[in-house]
Design a protein around this motif. Structure first.
Motif, PDB file in Angstrom:
ATOM      1  N   LEU A  87       0.620  -1.053   0.118  1.00 40.46           N
ATOM      2  CA  LEU A  87      -0.159   0.388   0.174  1.00 40.46           C
ATOM      3  C   LEU A  87       1.359   1.698   0.105  1.00 40.46           C
ATOM      4  N   VAL A  88       0.742   2.050  -0.360  1.00 38.15           N
ATOM      5  CA  VAL A  88       1.155   3.800  -0.654  1.00 38.15           C
ATOM      6  C   VAL A  88       0.590   4.495   0.778  1.00 38.15           C
ATOM      7  N   ASN A  89       1.202   5.147   1.727  1.00 38.03           N
ATOM      8  CA  ASN A  89       1.425   5.043   2.821  1.00 38.03           C
ATOM      9  C   ASN A  89       0.091   6.701   3.271  1.00 38.03           C
TER      10      ASN A  89
ATOM     11  N   ASN B  25      -8.326   5.917  -2.479  1.00 34.46           N
ATOM     12  CA  ASN B  25      -7.440   5.758  -3.364  1.00 34.46           C
ATOM     13  C   ASN B  25      -6.047   4.600  -3.772  1.00 34.46           C
ATOM     14  N   ASN B  26      -6.182   3.804  -2.287  1.00 32.82           N
ATOM     15  CA  ASN B  26      -5.124   2.700  -2.845  1.00 32.82           C
ATOM     16  C   ASN B  26      -5.795   1.617  -3.163  1.00 32.82           C
TER      17      ASN B  26
ATOM     18  N   LEU C 183      -6.492   2.468  -6.823  1.00 38.42           N
ATOM     19  CA  LEU C 183      -4.929   2.593  -7.783  1.00 38.42           C
ATOM     20  C   LEU C 183      -4.675   1.595  -9.110  1.00 38.42           C
TER      21      LEU C 183
ATOM     22  N   GLN D  78      -5.783   8.405   6.124  1.00 37.46           N
ATOM     23  CA  GLN D  78      -4.368   7.423   4.885  1.00 37.46           C
ATOM     24  C   GLN D  78      -4.345   6.838   5.706  1.00 37.46           C
ATOM     25  N   VAL D  79      -2.976   5.931   4.450  1.00 36.08           N
ATOM     26  CA  VAL D  79      -2.808   4.330   5.290  1.00 36.08           C
ATOM     27  C   VAL D  79      -1.845   4.315   6.572  1.00 36.08           C
TER      28      VAL D  79
ATOM     29  N   GLN E  38      -5.268  -2.323   7.394  1.00 38.01           N
ATOM     30  CA  GLN E  38      -4.494  -2.183   6.338  1.00 38.01           C
ATOM     31  C   GLN E  38      -4.332  -3.150   5.395  1.00 38.01           C
TER      32      GLN E  38
ATOM     33  N   GLU F 245      -6.209  -4.004   1.311  1.00 35.57           N
ATOM     34  CA  GLU F 245      -5.718  -5.113   0.915  1.00 35.57           C
ATOM     35  C   GLU F 245      -6.521  -6.310   0.777  1.00 35.57           C
TER      36      GLU F 245
ATOM     37  N   LYS G 167      -9.298  -4.129  -2.160  1.00 34.74           N
ATOM     38  CA  LYS G 167      -8.714  -3.245  -2.665  1.00 34.74           C
ATOM     39  C   LYS G 167      -8.917  -4.910  -4.385  1.00 34.74           C
TER      40      LYS G 167
END
Length: 527
Positions: free
Chosen positions: A115-117, A123-124, A127, A162-163, A171, A175, A178
């Motif tokens: 993931l993008v922290n 948004n993750n 992505l 935010q992650v 988190q 995932e 996602k």
């Protein structure tokens, strides 16, 4: 065919052995036939047959190096097989990348999240995804879809957070969503509970059961036998790169699974004698310390470790355990507070002086801080003890070699020679090397941080027995572990750490998984 009182359904017998269970009657969604993968000097997968039914939760078990992750990496397109074929959802497939696998309907949540922290959860999830308004991003459509998935499977996430501000459990849920957002038909989870509290684990299992009820297929990679038995429908066991059997979960047990994994009987529950603990060995008084980023990591820790006891430290990774280990052994500075060892204030002592007093450590990071990879096995076995093996100011290599051979034999370290580089050893043998060195010093206190992480069943059995016997000799053990089953089984007392503070301490008899789980996640117990 019977194995230890269990129904064993091998891949060769699947067509002959039918079951009345509804899920067993489902069509096969996945068939991996004769999968072979060869790395330099290692056959990771040796003509493996692996079948999964649509809508089932299928466990994949095996020791380290058994080939589980390699097999799933082939399925997910990370590796190309050297032999064999894959049939997915009725058709033969060849995946050249994870993108190919995702397009076909296969998702994978890795042990280490990708993931993008600095991005939000939403948004993750989006992505790389093309929404109906592509090339524009249709956030309203996407949010509604994600929220529906979240509600359907009971996977709670704050999509605007935010992650970097999320717990590891949150988190992981990002995932999973996602993958679900991409309409996967089969979801692979690699050791999904290794970073979760008991409460988060139960939430995950509920979500997996809902996925199965909705027709989604799950492959659950784990080394935790109890969890595999709790959540799966069937379990496939790999040993040394081969499929040694697929079992119907409701008809098997831990002993049978362990025997298949290792190839011999394994002591799953190690008997621990009830024994009164002695005088305090280590007193930690109002200790404060910072982490590597200069932020507060330990915030007024108070603990006592006594002779003859194993004090277990339970907590999710990143709550101060690493800093506590380093403060005790002397590699991290104390900002405030005192460490009293056998009545002596050692707060300002260096590592060497603490070792000389009787403090040993199995560090969390065995490669970076537990050994010197480029040095030989025999050199690693005398690290920090060189002076004991000198004669007239020179190293006595004959004594060093005899010392190494003795420890290699006593601790079962598998190595072709004491003179090979330590980096050539397997993870389990590196751990045995470290344990051999630390215990051979005849310490008074052993700080054991994640001592069985990454080990196979046989290695775990060995390390746990060593810790118990060490404490039974009247020595003290501080056991820092994220494996709650290990903490509950080995500890005489259990301390719970959360955000650098001790949230509670329980005697073995009063330890309760639910209470410990609540404290581990930052909750409060009712009076």
């Amino acid at each position: 065919m019977r194995f230890g009182g269990s129904n064993l359904v091998s891949s060769e017998l699947n067509s002959e052995n039918k079951t009345e269970d509804n899920k067993m009657e489902n069509k096969k969604i996945l068939e991996m036939k004769g999968i072979t993968k060869i790395f330099p000097r290692v056959v990771a997968n040796d003509k493996v047959d692996f079948e999964v039914n649509a809508g089932e939760i299928h466990g994949l078990l095996g020791e380290n190096g058994a080939g589980k992750t390699t097999l799933m990496s082939i399925l997910y397109g990370l590796y190309r097989p050297d032999g064999g074929e894959i049939i997915f959802d009725g058709g033969k497939v060849e995946f050249h990348s994870p993108g190919d696998a995702i397009k076909a309907g296969i998702g994978m949540v890795h042990q280490h999240f990708m993931l993008v922290n600095k991005m939000t959860a939403l948004n993750n999830i989006l992505l790389g995804y093309r929404t109906p308004k592509d090339p524009l991003m249709d956030y309203e459509w996407a949010r509604k879809r994600v929220e529906k998935l979240s509600k359907t499977y009971g996977i709670e996430v704050d999509f605007d957070e935010q992650v970097i501000n999320m717990s590891v459990g949150e988190q992981q849920r990002v995932e999973i969503l996602k993958a679900l957002f991409r309409d996967v038909k089969l979801l692979i989870l690699d050791e999904p509970t290794s970073v979760l509290t008991p409460i988060e684990t139960e939430k995950l299992f509920k979500a997996l059961r809902r996925m199965s009820e909705e027709g989604l297929t799950v492959i659950f990679i784990t080394h935790k036998l109890k969890e595999a038995l709790e959540v799966t429908d069937r379990i496939t066991v790999l040993r040394r790169g081969k499929n040694v059997g697929t079992l119907i979960t409701k008809d098997t047990n831990e002993k049978d699974l362990a025997r298949l994994m290792v190839g011999r009987e394994v002591e799953i529950v190690i008997e621990k004698k009830k024994k009164e603990s002695g005088e305090p060995v280590l007193r930690i008084e109002e200790i404060y310390a910072k982490n590597d980023r200069g932020l507060p990591a330990l915030k007024g820790i108070n603990l006592t470790v006594k002779r003859g006891e194993i004090l277990g430290m339970a907590g999710v990774s990143g709550n101060g355990q690493k800093e506590l280990e380093e403060v005790i052994v002397g590699t991290r500075k104390v900002e405030k507070g005192r460490l009293i060892f056998n009545g002596e204030d050692i707060t300002d002592y260096g590592v060497g002086r603490r070792v000389a007093l009787g403090i040993s450590c199995i560090p969390e990071d065995r490669i970076e801080t537990g050994m010197a990879p480029s040095l030989t096995v025999e050199e690693n076995l005398i690290l920090r003890d060189y002076v004991k093996f000198t004669k007239n100011g020179f190293m006595d290599f004959e004594i060093i070699e005899k010392h190494a051979e003795k420890l290699i034999d006593e601790f079962g370290i598998k190595t072709p020679s004491p003179k090979v580089a330590a980096r050539t050893l397997s993870g389990g043998n590196i751990q045995r090397l470290i344990i051999a060195r630390e215990l051979s010093r005849n310490p008074v206190l052993l700080v054991a941080s994640q001592p069985t992480r990454g080990l196979d069943i046989a290695g775990i059995e060995y390390v746990r027995k060593r810790l118990i016997s060490f404490a039974e000799e009247g020595k003290a053990v501080l056991l820092i572990s994220e494996d709650l089953e290990e903490i509950m089984q080995l500890s005489d007392r259990i301390a719970v750490i959360y955000e650098g503070k001790i949230r509670g301490i329980f005697d073995r008899e009063e330890a309760d998984l639910e209470k410990i789980g609540i404290l581990m996640s930052g909750g409060f117990l009712e009076n």
